[in-house]
Design a protein around this motif. Sequence first.
Motif, PDB file in Angstrom:
ATOM      1  N   SER A   1      -9.355 -12.716  -1.865  1.00 58.14           N
ATOM      2  CA  SER A   1      -9.503 -11.421  -2.539  1.00 58.14           C
ATOM      3  C   SER A   1      -8.221 -10.649  -2.280  1.00 58.14           C
ATOM      4  O   SER A   1      -8.067 -10.015  -1.240  1.00 58.14           O
ATOM      5  N   ASN A   2      -7.290 -10.733  -3.221  1.00 57.83           N
ATOM      6  CA  ASN A   2      -5.971 -10.140  -2.966  1.00 57.83           C
ATOM      7  C   ASN A   2      -5.536  -9.159  -4.060  1.00 57.83           C
ATOM      8  O   ASN A   2      -4.350  -8.937  -4.252  1.00 57.83           O
ATOM      9  N   SER A   3      -6.497  -8.579  -4.734  1.00 58.32           N
ATOM     10  CA  SER A   3      -6.170  -7.564  -5.739  1.00 58.32           C
ATOM     11  C   SER A   3      -6.234  -6.169  -5.108  1.00 58.32           C
ATOM     12  O   SER A   3      -6.751  -5.999  -4.000  1.00 58.32           O
ATOM     13  N   LYS A   4      -5.730  -5.178  -5.809  1.00 58.36           N
ATOM     14  CA  LYS A   4      -5.797  -3.804  -5.308  1.00 58.36           C
ATOM     15  C   LYS A   4      -7.246  -3.344  -5.132  1.00 58.36           C
ATOM     16  O   LYS A   4      -7.531  -2.508  -4.287  1.00 58.36           O
ATOM     17  N   ALA A   5      -8.149  -3.876  -5.930  1.00 57.44           N
ATOM     18  CA  ALA A   5      -9.549  -3.461  -5.852  1.00 57.44           C
ATOM     19  C   ALA A   5     -10.293  -4.084  -4.666  1.00 57.44           C
ATOM     20  O   ALA A   5     -11.378  -3.632  -4.309  1.00 57.44           O
TER      21      ALA A   5
ATOM     22  N   ASN B   1     -13.291 -13.787   1.438  1.00 55.17           N
ATOM     23  CA  ASN B   1     -11.997 -14.379   1.806  1.00 55.17           C
ATOM     24  C   ASN B   1     -10.861 -13.355   1.753  1.00 55.17           C
ATOM     25  O   ASN B   1      -9.755 -13.644   1.308  1.00 55.17           O
ATOM     26  N   TYR B   2     -11.120 -12.178   2.268  1.00 56.84           N
ATOM     27  CA  TYR B   2     -10.101 -11.122   2.303  1.00 56.84           C
ATOM     28  C   TYR B   2      -8.913 -11.522   3.181  1.00 56.84           C
ATOM     29  O   TYR B   2      -7.774 -11.201   2.874  1.00 56.84           O
ATOM     30  N   VAL B   3      -9.159 -12.236   4.285  1.00 56.22           N
ATOM     31  CA  VAL B   3      -8.077 -12.634   5.182  1.00 56.22           C
ATOM     32  C   VAL B   3      -7.204 -13.706   4.528  1.00 56.22           C
ATOM     33  O   VAL B   3      -6.052 -13.882   4.896  1.00 56.22           O
ATOM     34  N   GLY B   4      -7.718 -14.408   3.560  1.00 53.58           N
ATOM     35  CA  GLY B   4      -6.905 -15.273   2.712  1.00 53.58           C
ATOM     36  C   GLY B   4      -6.646 -16.676   3.216  1.00 53.58           C
ATOM     37  O   GLY B   4      -5.544 -17.192   3.077  1.00 53.58           O
TER      38      GLY B   4
END
Length: 183
Positions: free
Chosen positions: A128-132, A139-142
């Motif tokens: 989750s790597n968008s501005k929103a 999976n924010y940590v990527g």
Amino acid sequence: MANIVVVFHSGYGHTQRVAQAVADGAGAQLLAIDADGNLPEGGWELLAAADAIIFGSPTYMGGVSWQFKKFADASSKVWYTQGWKDKLFAGFTNSATMNGDKVTTMTYLWTLAMQHSGIWVSMGILPSNSKAATRDALNYVGGYGGLLTQSPSDASPAEMLKGDFDTARAFGERIGTVARSRG
């Protein structure tokens, strides 16, 4: 039904909570490495019977905990006979900072699986790597090669973020699906 085992060490309880969420998603059994780096009685037999083994360790000083390393070194007896050959493997780690050199830990876990002639299961979840995106997003940590979670150094295990647990369960589900598809 696939037999999946999550073998992990947790120093302060954060990694244990992640292990539980991965196990919940995968339908796996937990196998904790104790504070002295040992498995409980029957632990090696449990791993021998597993179709998939999921490794988990906190990232301490840029690598796995010494307790996990002791377990890994002890697995050389299994390596010698290639007892885990062709099993599925996956891994996860937690550290206090967003990066925390977690990739070094993941590389170690992957290398350990490859030493055992295993087959690695990646995240399979885009970051989750968008501005929103928020910190509670999937999976924010990527992570790509495995599950990466983060908990501030002054946060208790109870204060860990929902997004990491949702990601852990989704990762566990992926591993379970892959393991069951192998029949």
